[in-house]
Design an enzyme around this catalytic site. Structure first.
Site, mmCIF file in Angstrom:
data_model
loop_
_atom_site.group_PDB
_atom_site.id
_atom_site.type_symbol
_atom_site.label_atom_id
_atom_site.label_comp_id
_atom_site.label_asym_id
_atom_site.label_seq_id
_atom_site.Cartn_x
_atom_site.Cartn_y
_atom_site.Cartn_z
ATOM 1 N N CYS A 6 0.835 -1.197 0.000
ATOM 2 C CA CYS A 6 0.000 0.000 0.000
ATOM 3 C C CYS A 6 0.878 1.258 0.000
ATOM 4 O O CYS A 6 1.642 1.468 -0.937
ATOM 5 C CB CYS A 6 -0.998 -0.028 1.156
ATOM 6 S SG CYS A 6 -2.359 1.166 0.949
ATOM 7 N N HIS B 163 -3.760 -4.716 -0.134
ATOM 8 C CA HIS B 163 -3.325 -5.263 1.149
ATOM 9 C C HIS B 163 -3.385 -6.793 1.115
ATOM 10 O O HIS B 163 -4.463 -7.367 1.284
ATOM 11 C CB HIS B 163 -4.234 -4.754 2.274
ATOM 12 C CG HIS B 163 -4.006 -3.326 2.637
ATOM 13 N ND1 HIS B 163 -3.079 -2.942 3.571
ATOM 14 C CD2 HIS B 163 -4.589 -2.192 2.173
ATOM 15 C CE1 HIS B 163 -3.104 -1.622 3.681
ATOM 16 N NE2 HIS B 163 -4.002 -1.150 2.844
ATOM 17 N N GLU C 263 -2.492 -8.780 3.377
ATOM 18 C CA GLU C 263 -2.883 -9.254 4.709
ATOM 19 C C GLU C 263 -4.386 -9.146 4.950
ATOM 20 O O GLU C 263 -4.897 -9.682 5.936
ATOM 21 C CB GLU C 263 -2.108 -8.495 5.794
ATOM 22 C CG GLU C 263 -2.564 -7.091 6.082
ATOM 23 C CD GLU C 263 -2.077 -6.036 5.106
ATOM 24 O OE1 GLU C 263 -2.277 -4.842 5.397
ATOM 25 O OE2 GLU C 263 -1.503 -6.405 4.039
#
Length: 206
Positions: free
Chosen positions: A79, A184, A186
């Site tokens: 990001c 992202h 994650e």
């Protein structure tokens, strides 16, 4: 060992949890020596480019990252962390980045169809532009989660994947051992975990 760089502007808990979920050995640290000892480096980031770049400079971590990249260590920016890898950003002014990948970070405002909201928040399909170890487990059309108002431009030679949001958005990049994801991983479920796994397993020295 994966070093997650802690410079005050990253969602460190969810990233560390995701890395733990794939069995990676992780240290979250702002200590230059920890980062130098690690086998690979993750640079997270949320917030404003200028503030994040200033924090890296003030801590001296900008020099550490550039030195480790020069040594050939695999680095993945996520990001805002990806945006910091570029030469400069035009986010509310003009700001210098790490210069590890040629290109610039530019605003979506004025480029998107008026019906589309900024920031770009949500799940979008990846369109793969070229093969690369970072995306070895990703299939065309796999979806990942984005949250951003600016995107990387003038970086055609480094693009690994794009996404469509009114315009073509740079989604993943790589130049040698330096890689980035605008989305992202994650927060992107199994697809995101597969990208983190690929980074941990293979790196990307191509």
């Amino acid at each position: 060992m994966i070093a997650v760089v802690d410079y005050g502007v990253g969602n460190l808990f969810s990233l560390r949890s995701s890395l733990n979920a794939i069995g990676a050995e992780v240290i979250v640290s702002s200590d230059p020596e920890d980062i130098r000892r690690a086998g690979k480096i993750l640079l997270p980031g949320v917030g404003a480019f200028a503030d994040a770049a200033a924090k890296l400079r003030d801590s001296g971590l900008d020099r550490v990252l550039c030195e480790e990249a020069e040594r050939g260590k695999d680095i993945l920016g996520i990001c805002l962390g990806m945006q910091l890898l570029f030469a400069r950003s035009y986010e509310y002014g003009e700001h210098e980045g790490l210069g590890l990948i040629p290109g610039a970070v530019v605003p979506m405002e004025g480029k998107l169809p008026s019906a589309l909201k900024i920031p770009h928040i949500g799940w979008n399909a990846l369109h793969l532009r070229r093969k690369h170890p970072l995306l070895q487990y990703v299939k065309e059309g796999d979806c990942v989660y984005f949250v951003h108002s600016f995107y990387a431009d003038r970086c055609e030679e480094s693009i690994l994947a794009t996404a469509e949001y009114g315009i073509e958005i740079t989604a993943a990049v790589a130049k040698g051992n330096v890689m980035g994801c605008q989305f992202h991983p994650e927060k992107s479920g199994d697809v995101g975990l597969s990208i983190l796994r690929a980074f941990c397993e293979k790196g990307a020295n191509t």
